[in-house]
Design a protein around this motif. Structure first.
Motif, short mmCIF file in Angstrom:
data_model
loop_
_atom_site.label_atom_id
_atom_site.label_comp_id
_atom_site.label_asym_id
_atom_site.label_seq_id
_atom_site.Cartn_x
_atom_site.Cartn_y
_atom_site.Cartn_z
N LEU A 159 27.55 48.29 87.26
CA LEU A 159 26.35 47.46 87.37
C LEU A 159 25.42 47.67 86.17
CD1 LEU A 159 25.49 47.79 91.18
CD2 LEU A 159 26.66 45.92 90.00
N VAL A 160 25.33 48.91 85.68
CA VAL A 160 24.53 49.16 84.49
C VAL A 160 25.13 48.42 83.30
CG1 VAL A 160 23.81 50.93 82.84
CG2 VAL A 160 23.64 51.37 85.28
N GLY A 161 26.45 48.42 83.19
CA GLY A 161 27.11 47.70 82.10
C GLY A 161 26.85 46.21 82.15
N LEU A 162 26.73 45.66 83.38
CA LEU A 162 26.44 44.23 83.51
C LEU A 162 25.10 43.86 82.91
CD1 LEU A 162 27.67 43.38 87.13
CD2 LEU A 162 28.68 42.62 84.98
N GLU A 163 24.19 44.82 82.82
CA GLU A 163 22.86 44.56 82.27
C GLU A 163 22.81 44.70 80.76
OE1 GLU A 163 20.34 43.49 84.02
OE2 GLU A 163 21.49 43.56 85.89
N LEU A 164 23.92 45.17 80.15
CA LEU A 164 23.93 45.41 78.71
C LEU A 164 24.97 44.52 78.03
CD1 LEU A 164 23.69 49.27 78.16
CD2 LEU A 164 22.03 47.55 77.48
N LYS A 165 24.53 43.67 77.15
CA LYS A 165 25.47 42.90 76.35
C LYS A 165 25.94 43.77 75.18
CE LYS A 165 23.57 38.40 77.58
NZ LYS A 165 23.02 37.12 77.11
N PRO A 166 27.12 43.46 74.61
CA PRO A 166 27.63 44.29 73.51
C PRO A 166 26.64 44.49 72.37
CG PRO A 166 29.32 42.77 74.27
CD PRO A 166 28.06 42.40 75.01
N GLN A 167 25.84 43.46 72.09
CA GLN A 167 24.85 43.60 71.01
C GLN A 167 23.83 44.68 71.34
OE1 GLN A 167 25.78 40.91 72.67
NE2 GLN A 167 25.71 39.04 71.43
N ALA A 168 23.42 44.73 72.63
CA ALA A 168 22.45 45.76 73.02
C ALA A 168 23.07 47.14 72.95
CB ALA A 168 21.95 45.47 74.44
N LEU A 169 24.35 47.25 73.32
CA LEU A 169 25.03 48.54 73.24
C LEU A 169 25.15 49.00 71.80
CD1 LEU A 169 26.46 50.71 74.87
CD2 LEU A 169 28.59 49.43 74.61
N TRP A 170 25.45 48.08 70.90
CA TRP A 170 25.55 48.42 69.48
C TRP A 170 24.20 48.86 68.93
CZ3 TRP A 170 28.79 49.87 65.95
CH2 TRP A 170 28.47 49.76 64.59
N ALA A 171 23.16 48.24 69.44
CA ALA A 171 21.82 48.61 68.97
C ALA A 171 21.44 50.03 69.40
CB ALA A 171 20.78 47.61 69.50
N MET A 172 22.13 50.57 70.40
CA MET A 172 21.84 51.93 70.89
C MET A 172 22.64 53.00 70.17
SD MET A 172 21.90 51.16 74.99
CE MET A 172 21.83 52.92 75.35
N ARG A 173 23.43 52.64 69.16
CA ARG A 173 24.37 53.59 68.57
C ARG A 173 23.68 54.82 68.01
NH1 ARG A 173 23.49 49.35 65.27
NH2 ARG A 173 23.14 49.70 63.03
N ALA A 174 22.48 54.66 67.43
CA ALA A 174 21.78 55.82 66.86
C ALA A 174 21.40 56.82 67.95
CB ALA A 174 20.54 55.36 66.10
N ARG A 175 20.93 56.31 69.07
CA ARG A 175 20.56 57.20 70.17
C ARG A 175 21.79 57.79 70.85
NH1 ARG A 175 15.24 54.77 73.34
NH2 ARG A 175 13.83 54.89 71.55
N LEU A 176 22.87 57.03 70.91
CA LEU A 176 24.09 57.56 71.51
C LEU A 176 24.58 58.78 70.73
CD1 LEU A 176 26.09 54.30 72.37
CD2 LEU A 176 25.17 55.95 73.98
N VAL A 177 24.60 58.65 69.40
CA VAL A 177 25.11 59.73 68.56
C VAL A 177 24.06 60.83 68.40
CG1 VAL A 177 25.99 60.35 66.28
CG2 VAL A 177 26.65 58.17 67.34
N GLY A 178 22.83 60.43 68.05
CA GLY A 178 21.79 61.42 67.76
C GLY A 178 21.29 62.12 68.99
N LEU A 179 20.76 61.35 69.95
CA LEU A 179 20.21 61.95 71.16
C LEU A 179 21.32 62.53 72.05
CD1 LEU A 179 17.38 59.52 72.36
CD2 LEU A 179 17.13 61.87 71.55
N GLY A 180 22.34 61.71 72.34
CA GLY A 180 23.40 62.15 73.23
C GLY A 180 24.21 63.31 72.66
N GLY A 181 24.72 63.11 71.45
CA GLY A 181 25.50 64.17 70.82
C GLY A 181 24.67 65.41 70.55
N GLY A 182 23.44 65.21 70.10
CA GLY A 182 22.56 66.35 69.82
C GLY A 182 22.23 67.14 71.06
N GLN A 183 21.99 66.44 72.17
CA GLN A 183 21.65 67.13 73.42
C GLN A 183 22.81 67.99 73.91
OE1 GLN A 183 23.02 66.18 76.73
NE2 GLN A 183 22.01 67.99 77.56
#
Length: 622
Positions: free
Chosen positions: A68-92
């Motif tokens: 359901l969370v994925g249904l709320e995110l279009k691929p463009q929005a997911l791509w826009a999150m790439r910095a936080r995915l790598v920086g915040l997620g990986g860093g944490q």
């Protein structure tokens, strides 16, 4: 059968009793479910219920939630999150694992055991965090989106963790089990067993490609075919079949089912069936998540907890403090400010449900001893149990301090753009939608006609399948956050039904409704709608103006005559509206007829004089 029904009865009673009380006390539904599990734990032990097996089944709720969370995110929005995915997620994950490993070394653990513990405890609870953020309306805030990015990154990182864990086993052990134990996302055997490295890679990438390609090209035709039957239960069954199929596929190739279904949801985010999928799956997600939380509470080993109470509580609180500090530091580095920074730091401070999986996996691979694993299981469960209290701390003490702070959550929670929902994409709805899009306004359009959706898709018009008169569809479309609802449905009864519902439940929502005729206008007016458009009115006015022009009247004067008549008719409608009786045709309503005659007698001479003056080119005031 009786045992299964009795067990179902126990969990339902526990949830129905505990959750409303917890919610009323401001504790939130998650803590209510957890406490319900704690309360029924002795009874489940008496009945010898396998809590672990039940928890694996209930983890399907986490899978559905990620879908359901994925249904709320279009691929463009997911791509826009790439910095936080790598920086915040990986860093944490990296920083938390290093700090916990260092602490374990200080307690005399070996480096490989310490690293395994660090990786396990670095994960946070997707189920608790997203559920709570959604309930509190904080998921779209900067802090909520940052938390979501970290959780998504953790789900991705779990895959290499599963491959890396066996390498941390003691070197003198020769018999190392490499299959993943029975989990929410894996089974004792997978399709990868016995394959070489390149074959494993090919199978894994093939499974991901199948999810993407199948979701993009096969899902819509299948749902279109099912919707022809016009049976809601078949659509629900198909939606569940789709999610379960992805779950099984991901399990067979050793990937995270939550990650796979999230990816499937992203692929279907632009599907016209998105809102229907969301509304049909949401109840199952809620029930299974509730069951999962109760199994977490029921799975606490109270005997070991009482034996080592202060040690386990200290370790649980220590873990949460360490993770919160790491998250606050990362939040500052990534410019997360105000209350969002604290929301980010507190929401992810617990260990996660996938920790149960990794602990069992590490124990079976001789990475952790049974004694260490048992203590870690309690730390994970206790930290999850304490998490709702952190959200209460945020709500009561932290958030109020930032209400007037421009860097707080409110700056990102309430965008300036108006949210518009259009119910019906027929003759009127499609024109309104096109007009809005050309003016750079995005509208969510809902229609129940498969043929109409297919026709509009050919012209590149994005619509969503669903019955807009259903409250759950409206909820899935975001009616709570909407500013304007445009009702352009063909069926007058459906329009009236929808108007009654939204005016009653969303009084601040601006409703623009399509009316079939004058009687329908009066019905909608009586139910509280004040922006009503008669479906043929404007076209009739245009036709009247063309008639005047054909009679030789100049265009400007013809338009003035039409405007005069339009104002006169609107005044007349309002003047006699209170005489209308819902369900009684106008020609059978004596009070209405008398009021119309009285109004016509009073106003007709004045309007006739004005129209006649305009016809002959004389200045006049209406």
């Amino acid at each position: 059968m009786i045992d299964a029904l009795f067990l179902t009865f126990i969990f339902l009673v526990a949830g129905v009793v505990s959750v409303p009380i917890a919610t009323r006390l401001g504790l939130g539904s998650v803590l209510g479910y957890l406490l319900a599990g704690v309360l029924i734990s002795p009874l489940l032990s008496l009945l010898q219920v396998d809590i672990t097996a039940l928890q694996h089944f209930a983890e399907l709720g986490v899978v559905l939630m990620l879908f359901l969370v994925g249904l709320e995110l279009k691929p463009q929005a997911l791509w826009a999150m790439r910095a936080r995915l790598v920086g915040l997620g990986g860093g944490q994950v990296a920083l938390t694992a290093l700090v916990v490993t260092a602490v374990c070394l200080g307690f005399g653990e070996s480096w490989n055991t310490g690293l395994a513990i660090g990786l396990i405890l670095a994960l946070s609870s997707t189920a608790i965090v997203i559920q709570t953020l959604s309930e509190k309306g904080l998921l779209k805030s900067d802090g909520g989106q940052s938390s979501f990015a970290v959780l998504l990154a953790q789900d991705i990182i779990v895959i290499p963790m599963l491959a890396f864990m066996p390498l941390l086993a003691s070197p003198d052990l020769s018999n190392i089990v490499t299959e993943v134990a029975d989990t929410a996302g894996s089974h004792d055997s997978t399709l990868l067993h016995g394959l070489s490295g390149w074959q494993t890679t090919a199978v894994t990438l093939g499974a991901i490609a199948l999810v993407i390609v199948g979701g993009h090209y096969l899902a819509s035709p299948i749902f279109r075919y099912i919707s022809i039957a016009n049976l809601r239960e078949m659509f629900t069954a198909t939606a569940l079949l789709f999610v379960v199929s992805v779950t099984v596929l991901m399990s067979l190739v050793g990937l995270s089912p939550a990650l796979g279904t999230f990816l499937a949801g992203v692929v279907l985010a632009s599907s016209p069936y998105r809102h229907e999928l969301e509304s049909d799956i949401a109840p199952f997600k809620g029930l299974l998540l509730g069951l999962f939380f109760m199994t977490v509470g029921a799975g606490i080993d109270f005997q070991l907890l009482f034996e080592k109470f202060w040690l386990i509580i200290a370790l649980s609180l220590g873990l949460m403090i360490v993770k919160a500090i790491v998250l606050l530091v990362l939040g500052r580095l990534f410019n997360i400010r105000g209350s969002n920074k604290w929301l980010f730091g507190l929401s992810l401070a617990q260990a996660g449900e996938f920790g149960f999986v990794l602990i069992a996996f590490s124990e079976s691979n001789s990475v952790l001893s049974q004694a260490t694993a048992d203590i870690l299981l309690l730390i994970v469960a206790i930290s999850m149990l304490l998490t709702p209290l952190l959200f209460i701390l945020y709500d009561k003490k932290i958030a109020p301090r930032y209400v007037n702070d421009s860097t707080g959550q409110h700056s990102s929670e309430f965008p300036n753009d108006k949210k518009i929902i259009i119910a019906g994409s027929g003759r009127m709805g499609s024109v309104v939608d096109r007009m809005l899009r050309l003016a750079n306004y995005d509208a969510t359009v809902i229609d129940f006609s498969v043929k109409r959706l297919r026709a509009l898709e050919r012209f590149g018009v994005q619509n969503y399948f669903g019955d807009a008169t259903r409250p759950d569809i409206l909820h899935a479309a975001g009616i709570e956050e909407a500013d304007i609802l445009i009702i352009a449905i063909d069926d007058p009864e459906q329009v009236t039904k929808l108007v009654k519902h939204v005016v009653e439940h969303y009084p601040k929502l601006h409703v623009i409704a399509r009316a079939h005729d004058n009687n329908h206008v009066y019905d909608l007016w009586s139910y509280g709608c004040r922006d009503i458009i008669r479906e043929t009115w404007d076209s009739s006015l245009r036709m009247g103006r063309s008639t005047f022009e054909a009679l030789g009247i100049p265009t400007e004067q013809a338009q003035q005559m039409v405007d005069t008549f339009n104002h006169y008719d609107k005044d007349s409608m309002v003047a006699v509206a209170d005489a209308h009786q819902t369900g009684v045709p106008s020609h059978e309503n004596q009070a209405y007829i008398a009021r119309i005659k009285e109004h016509l007698k009073e106003r007709d001479p004045e309007v006739r004089a004005t129209m006649n003056a305009l016809r002959h080119g004389k200045d006049s005031q209406t």
